[in-house]
Design an enzyme around this catalytic site. Structure first.
Site, PDB file in Angstrom:
ATOM      1  N   GLU A 155      -2.828  -8.594  -8.567  1.00  0.00           N
ATOM      2  CA  GLU A 155      -2.382  -7.390  -7.578  1.00  0.00           C
ATOM      3  C   GLU A 155      -0.866  -7.359  -8.179  1.00  0.00           C
ATOM      4  O   GLU A 155      -0.121  -8.113  -8.674  1.00  0.00           O
ATOM      5  CB  GLU A 155      -2.213  -8.045  -6.251  1.00  0.00           C
ATOM      6  CG  GLU A 155      -1.635  -7.169  -5.328  1.00  0.00           C
ATOM      7  CD  GLU A 155      -1.647  -7.552  -3.811  1.00  0.00           C
ATOM      8  OE1 GLU A 155      -2.529  -8.282  -3.494  1.00  0.00           O
ATOM      9  OE2 GLU A 155      -0.747  -7.380  -3.062  1.00  0.00           O
ATOM     10  N   GLU A 160       6.754  -2.431  -1.256  1.00  0.00           N
ATOM     11  CA  GLU A 160       6.404  -3.150   0.126  1.00  0.00           C
ATOM     12  C   GLU A 160       7.831  -3.112   0.956  1.00  0.00           C
ATOM     13  O   GLU A 160       8.814  -3.355   0.440  1.00  0.00           O
ATOM     14  CB  GLU A 160       5.910  -4.548   0.012  1.00  0.00           C
ATOM     15  CG  GLU A 160       4.407  -4.545  -0.422  1.00  0.00           C
ATOM     16  CD  GLU A 160       3.928  -5.869  -0.424  1.00  0.00           C
ATOM     17  OE1 GLU A 160       3.333  -6.260   0.613  1.00  0.00           O
ATOM     18  OE2 GLU A 160       4.385  -6.862  -1.004  1.00  0.00           O
TER      19      GLU A 160
END
Length: 410
Positions: A155, A160
């Site tokens: 990932e 974020e």
């Protein structure tokens, strides 16, 4: 945006947080990318949903591995063009709460868009211009996954943010041995108390075979290589797809409280992908490898076990059939390489899946005539016994031009 954040709880990291922070270096220029390979400029009419040829929806309220509180829908109330060149993902408080979640009835809805089964690519520049939402308990993200087997398929988190840190965004790698609270993570903080929600910013990752580099507004703030993985495996060598979403609540951001305001919106001006600059083309884009009986080379059970024999199977578009040719002579899927068992040069040697090492047993050339040749053996990838059945195994054999030795990329 998976179970990776369960143990993270950054507020408790204390001194270890400092080791994750990498100071921004505004004077570092980005390398030139290759050709533009995919984009969405979000110029649809106001109120229309995402382009279904480019995006699909994750739907549900199962907590998504992080005890998230929202139910993801496919409604234009949660994801729609605004008519001004933006896709808008809206997190809402629902009254009454009509959606069933893992803990009861969902009070919140939002959207999660992904390019799985639409677009994936190995290496390149991935970039989006985004204005993120704000407020306690809100968790916007723009990220990528390398397949359904998490964290083994990898990932890459490009952006974020958690609402209680309005000036800070995070870039992270998750893989085998370094996921969740042990992920490899760095952050970028705007100067002078500016909040990311106040304006659009550009979030970029440059992904090369030996590195992943993060930028905000063109300023490099982190670069990770295999040497940063504490001896763990580098799994960023196969196609990844993109995801963008706004979560509500979860172990890392915490949960809405009395200060939280709804609705909250993430505005995306564009998402663009360029090839890795290898001097031409995009050899890393993944797709099916189609052969005898119009069937696809397949990893049995979509389980990338070391030494598993490759097979033919009905083409289905899964990660087990998404093969990339990254330009180093290898053929890759699900983080591993096509391999001639034991490096054999004999007729009848199994074609298997193995950890990528770059040795001669993992070198293949797809010729203009459709032969997939292992140069070391000077033999072709061949369907055993001329079978067109699902599960037919692959082997090496003297190249003879037969239909069971012909391959094409889908």
């Amino acid at each position: 945006m998976r179970t990776r954040r369960i143990a993270l709880a950054l507020a408790l990291l204390g001194a270890s947080l400092a080791t994750l922070l990498t100071a921004p270096t505004p004077d570092v220029a980005q390398a030139a990318p290759g050709a533009l390979t995919w984009s969405d400029e979000f110029n649809g009419a106001a109120g229309t949903g995402p382009d279904g040829n480019k995006w699909k929806f994750d739907i549900g309220g199962g907590g998504w591995g992080n005890n998230e509180q929202q139910y993801y829908t496919s409604s234009t109330r949660n994801a729609a063009h605004d008519g001004n060149g933006n896709m808008v993902i809206t997190a809402r408080r629902e009254n009454p709460a009509n959606y069933q979640c893992h803990y009861g009835t969902c009070q919140y809805t939002s959207a999660r868009l992904l390019t799985a089964d639409r677009f994936s690519q190995t290496y390149g520049r991935y970039e989006a211009r985004i204005k993120i939402p704000r407020t306690q308990g809100i968790w916007p993200a723009f990220w990528m996954l390398g397949g359904s087997q998490w964290p083994d398929n990898g990932e890459i988190d490009i952006l974020e943010n958690i609402g209680r840190e309005p000036s800070t965004v995070w870039g992270t790698l998750h893989g085998p041995g370094y996921s969740g609270g042990n992920a490899i993570s760095s952050s970028y903080t705007l100067p002078n108390g500016q909040a990311f929600a106040d304006a659009f910013h550009t979030f970029t990752v440059d992904w090369a075979p030996d590195s992943v580099t993060w930028y905000v507004d063109g300023n490099q703030y982190a670069r990770k290589t295999p040497a940063d993985l504490r001896g763990n495996r580098w799994v960023y060598d196969h196609p990844f797809f993109m995801i963008m979403n706004v979560a509500v609540g979860g172990y890392w951001p915490g949960y809405p409280d009395g200060s939280t305001q709804f609705p909250q919106q993430m505005l995306i001006d564009y998402v663009r992908v360029w090839a890795w600059n290898t001097g031409g083309g995009n050899p890393g884009t993944g797709g099916p490898l189609i052969g005898y009986g119009n069937k696809c080379v397949d990893i049995p059970g979509a389980t990338p076990t070391e030494g598993i024999a490759l097979q033919l199977w009905d083409c289905n578009g899964t990660d087990a059939q998404r093969w990339s040719f990254p330009g180093d002579g290898t053929v890759r899927a699900m983080g591993k390489c096509m391999d001639v068992a034991w490096g054999s040069t004999a007729n009848g040697a199994n074609i298997q899946l193995a950890t990528c090492s770059g040795n001669a047993a993992q070198q293949f050339v797809l010729t203009g005539a459709g032969d997939l040749v292992n140069p070391q053996a000077n033999k072709c990838v061949d369907v055993r016994d001329w079978s067109t059945a699902n599960g037919a195994k692959l082997q090496t054999w003297t190249c003879g031009g037969g239909a069971n030795q012909k391959w094409r990329r889908g």
